[in-house]
Design a protein around this motif. Sequence first.
Motif, PDB file in Angstrom:
ATOM      1  N   VAL A  74       5.603 -77.560 -11.478  1.00  0.00           N
ATOM      2  CA  VAL A  74       4.165 -77.726 -11.658  1.00  0.00           C
ATOM      3  C   VAL A  74       3.558 -76.505 -12.350  1.00  0.00           C
ATOM      4  CG1 VAL A  74       1.963 -77.865 -10.431  1.00  0.00           C
ATOM      5  CG2 VAL A  74       3.850 -79.349  -9.765  1.00  0.00           C
ATOM      6  N   ILE A  75       4.027 -75.312 -11.999  1.00  0.00           N
ATOM      7  CA  ILE A  75       3.529 -74.092 -12.635  1.00  0.00           C
ATOM      8  C   ILE A  75       4.102 -73.936 -14.033  1.00  0.00           C
ATOM      9  CG2 ILE A  75       3.509 -71.574 -12.505  1.00  0.00           C
ATOM     10  CD1 ILE A  75       3.539 -71.811  -9.480  1.00  0.00           C
ATOM     11  N   ALA A  76       5.374 -74.247 -14.207  1.00  0.00           N
ATOM     12  CA  ALA A  76       6.052 -73.985 -15.475  1.00  0.00           C
ATOM     13  C   ALA A  76       5.619 -74.933 -16.587  1.00  0.00           C
ATOM     14  CB  ALA A  76       7.565 -74.076 -15.280  1.00  0.00           C
ATOM     15  N   THR A  77       5.232 -76.166 -16.257  1.00  0.00           N
ATOM     16  CA  THR A  77       4.928 -77.142 -17.310  1.00  0.00           C
ATOM     17  C   THR A  77       3.754 -76.710 -18.187  1.00  0.00           C
ATOM     18  OG1 THR A  77       5.832 -78.936 -15.948  1.00  0.00           O
ATOM     19  CG2 THR A  77       4.387 -79.551 -17.775  1.00  0.00           C
ATOM     20  N   PRO A  78       2.577 -76.398 -17.642  1.00  0.00           N
ATOM     21  CA  PRO A  78       1.492 -75.944 -18.535  1.00  0.00           C
ATOM     22  C   PRO A  78       1.790 -74.604 -19.202  1.00  0.00           C
ATOM     23  CG  PRO A  78       0.844 -75.726 -16.230  1.00  0.00           C
ATOM     24  CD  PRO A  78       2.124 -76.494 -16.242  1.00  0.00           C
ATOM     25  N   LEU A  79       2.481 -73.703 -18.491  1.00  0.00           N
ATOM     26  CA  LEU A  79       2.825 -72.424 -19.111  1.00  0.00           C
ATOM     27  C   LEU A  79       3.782 -72.620 -20.276  1.00  0.00           C
ATOM     28  CD1 LEU A  79       3.272 -70.095 -15.995  1.00  0.00           C
ATOM     29  CD2 LEU A  79       1.323 -70.254 -17.540  1.00  0.00           C
ATOM     30  N   ALA A  80       4.745 -73.529 -20.129  1.00  0.00           N
ATOM     31  CA  ALA A  80       5.683 -73.808 -21.216  1.00  0.00           C
ATOM     32  C   ALA A  80       4.958 -74.408 -22.414  1.00  0.00           C
ATOM     33  CB  ALA A  80       6.775 -74.768 -20.723  1.00  0.00           C
ATOM     34  N   VAL A 132       9.555 -66.665  -2.901  1.00  0.00           N
ATOM     35  CA  VAL A 132      10.592 -65.901  -3.595  1.00  0.00           C
ATOM     36  C   VAL A 132      11.397 -66.814  -4.513  1.00  0.00           C
ATOM     37  CG1 VAL A 132      12.709 -64.572  -3.261  1.00  0.00           C
ATOM     38  CG2 VAL A 132      10.736 -64.154  -1.800  1.00  0.00           C
ATOM     39  N   TYR A 133      11.757 -67.986  -4.029  1.00  0.00           N
ATOM     40  CA  TYR A 133      12.540 -68.914  -4.842  1.00  0.00           C
ATOM     41  C   TYR A 133      11.756 -69.388  -6.064  1.00  0.00           C
ATOM     42  CZ  TYR A 133      16.190 -69.315  -1.277  1.00  0.00           C
ATOM     43  OH  TYR A 133      17.222 -69.057  -0.415  1.00  0.00           O
ATOM     44  N   VAL A 134      10.460 -69.615  -5.895  1.00  0.00           N
ATOM     45  CA  VAL A 134       9.647 -70.042  -7.034  1.00  0.00           C
ATOM     46  C   VAL A 134       9.604 -68.951  -8.099  1.00  0.00           C
ATOM     47  CG1 VAL A 134       7.288 -70.584  -7.769  1.00  0.00           C
ATOM     48  CG2 VAL A 134       8.240 -71.677  -5.736  1.00  0.00           C
ATOM     49  N   VAL A 135       9.389 -67.719  -7.668  1.00  0.00           N
ATOM     50  CA  VAL A 135       9.361 -66.599  -8.609  1.00  0.00           C
ATOM     51  C   VAL A 135      10.704 -66.443  -9.313  1.00  0.00           C
ATOM     52  CG1 VAL A 135       9.126 -64.097  -8.807  1.00  0.00           C
ATOM     53  CG2 VAL A 135       7.547 -65.383  -7.367  1.00  0.00           C
ATOM     54  N   TRP A 136      11.784 -66.649  -8.566  1.00  0.00           N
ATOM     55  CA  TRP A 136      13.114 -66.492  -9.133  1.00  0.00           C
ATOM     56  C   TRP A 136      13.466 -67.644 -10.075  1.00  0.00           C
ATOM     57  CZ3 TRP A 136      16.241 -62.740  -9.976  1.00  0.00           C
ATOM     58  CH2 TRP A 136      17.600 -62.968 -10.233  1.00  0.00           C
ATOM     59  N   SER A 137      12.990 -68.848  -9.786  1.00  0.00           N
ATOM     60  CA  SER A 137      13.323 -70.017 -10.600  1.00  0.00           C
ATOM     61  C   SER A 137      12.397 -70.187 -11.798  1.00  0.00           C
ATOM     62  CB  SER A 137      13.248 -71.293  -9.747  1.00  0.00           C
ATOM     63  OG  SER A 137      14.101 -71.233  -8.634  1.00  0.00           O
ATOM     64  N   LEU A 138      11.213 -69.616 -11.731  1.00  0.00           N
ATOM     65  CA  LEU A 138      10.205 -69.843 -12.757  1.00  0.00           C
ATOM     66  C   LEU A 138      10.645 -69.434 -14.165  1.00  0.00           C
ATOM     67  CD1 LEU A 138       7.439 -71.079 -12.934  1.00  0.00           C
ATOM     68  CD2 LEU A 138       6.434 -68.823 -12.563  1.00  0.00           C
ATOM     69  N   MET A 144      13.577 -73.547 -20.084  1.00  0.00           N
ATOM     70  CA  MET A 144      14.006 -74.915 -20.330  1.00  0.00           C
ATOM     71  C   MET A 144      12.864 -75.785 -20.853  1.00  0.00           C
ATOM     72  SD  MET A 144      16.596 -75.827 -17.179  1.00  0.00           S
ATOM     73  CE  MET A 144      16.987 -77.413 -17.911  1.00  0.00           C
ATOM     74  N   LEU A 145      11.727 -75.749 -20.167  1.00  0.00           N
ATOM     75  CA  LEU A 145      10.627 -76.634 -20.529  1.00  0.00           C
ATOM     76  C   LEU A 145      10.005 -76.264 -21.868  1.00  0.00           C
ATOM     77  CD1 LEU A 145       8.901 -77.136 -17.064  1.00  0.00           C
ATOM     78  CD2 LEU A 145      10.140 -78.833 -18.407  1.00  0.00           C
ATOM     79  N   THR A 146      10.050 -74.983 -22.241  1.00  0.00           N
ATOM     80  CA  THR A 146       9.527 -74.588 -23.545  1.00  0.00           C
ATOM     81  C   THR A 146      10.294 -75.282 -24.665  1.00  0.00           C
ATOM     82  OG1 THR A 146       8.822 -72.428 -22.704  1.00  0.00           O
ATOM     83  CG2 THR A 146       9.062 -72.639 -25.076  1.00  0.00           C
ATOM     84  N   GLY A 147      11.604 -75.379 -24.516  1.00  0.00           N
ATOM     85  CA  GLY A 147      12.399 -76.092 -25.507  1.00  0.00           C
ATOM     86  C   GLY A 147      12.049 -77.564 -25.569  1.00  0.00           C
ATOM     87  N   ALA A 260      17.258 -83.617 -25.176  1.00  0.00           N
ATOM     88  CA  ALA A 260      15.908 -83.536 -25.737  1.00  0.00           C
ATOM     89  C   ALA A 260      15.476 -82.100 -25.914  1.00  0.00           C
ATOM     90  CB  ALA A 260      14.919 -84.286 -24.833  1.00  0.00           C
ATOM     91  N   GLY A 261      15.761 -81.262 -24.924  1.00  0.00           N
ATOM     92  CA  GLY A 261      15.381 -79.864 -25.011  1.00  0.00           C
ATOM     93  C   GLY A 261      16.188 -79.084 -26.016  1.00  0.00           C
ATOM     94  N   ALA A 262      17.410 -79.553 -26.311  1.00  0.00           N
ATOM     95  CA  ALA A 262      18.263 -78.826 -27.249  1.00  0.00           C
ATOM     96  C   ALA A 262      17.877 -79.050 -28.682  1.00  0.00           C
ATOM     97  CB  ALA A 262      19.731 -79.278 -27.049  1.00  0.00           C
ATOM     98  N   VAL A 263      16.989 -80.034 -28.971  1.00  0.00           N
ATOM     99  CA  VAL A 263      16.653 -80.339 -30.348  1.00  0.00           C
ATOM    100  C   VAL A 263      15.967 -79.168 -31.040  1.00  0.00           C
ATOM    101  CG1 VAL A 263      15.258 -81.848 -31.819  1.00  0.00           C
ATOM    102  CG2 VAL A 263      16.497 -82.799 -29.854  1.00  0.00           C
ATOM    103  N   LYS A 264      15.006 -78.549 -30.314  1.00  0.00           N
ATOM    104  CA  LYS A 264      14.266 -77.450 -30.925  1.00  0.00           C
ATOM    105  C   LYS A 264      14.199 -76.236 -30.030  1.00  0.00           C
ATOM    106  CE  LYS A 264      11.297 -80.262 -33.888  1.00  0.00           C
ATOM    107  NZ  LYS A 264       9.902 -80.538 -34.317  1.00  0.00           N
TER     108      LYS A 264
END
Length: 265
Positions: A74-80, A132-138, A144-147, A260-264
């Motif tokens: 949820v946090i990573a999607t808009p940031l990506a 802690v896990y969220v910070v570590w996984s973010l 991944m999501l940026t791609g 899909a993410g590997a395309v760009k």
Amino acid sequence: MALLAYTAFLAFPFLWLVSTAFKPPRELARLHPTWIPDHPTLDNFRQALREQPLLRSAGNSLLTAAACAVVAVVIATPLAYVLARRRTRLTRAASAWVVVSQAFPLVVLIIPLFLLLKSWGLVDSRAGLVMVYVVWSLPFALWMLTGYVRAVPRELEEAAAVDGAGRLRVLVSVIAPLLAPGIVATTLFAFLTAWNEFFFALVLLKSPDEQTLPVVLTHFIGAGGTPDLGPLAAAALLATLPALVLFAVIQRRITDGMLAGAVKA
């Protein structure tokens, strides 16, 4: 041939784990062990469930990993989306920091994290571990999501903007549905990272009622460092099965998302 050899290399630990989990103590003590148990037994599973609170710790791991995966995505999607669409010095620096942060060893991070959580009263709590896990996984989720966002044509956003949609509406109604395979893949990787994580859980959780499954598995190792192989293998197999089942259920979606993410990316 190389692919078969690599597959066998990856499958060997799991197959040996399955074999060990069903062997009675006499067969485990053999000098020359065999792959297939001569007298398979379920006693190791019964003993493992009787000696340690595996079900409770599995529930702790499940809740912690699920919360981590959902919050991180949820946090990573808009940031990506911002990192992929706004190519400025700030976003480039942020992208570089995301990559560099993955190189930090856990030992360097654990002391400041422990002191921070202690000041907030979140040591020995599931909420603190999820943070802690969220910070570590973010960072990995962002990478991944940026791609995946870069693989979405800009023309779709421009068409939605012409129709009067704002950025939030574009993200929710246009981008998010197209990112579904990538979101599923990222969610699974974040879930598995939290499900299998051991070091943070060992340091931050002291109460037996809050301990996660990887920490409880270490209780099968005696004071002298000698593991009780049968129950340990049975417990490890039980801990591995949920992740395997989850991966098998959504395998196609994960493959689509990675391609899909590997395309760009």
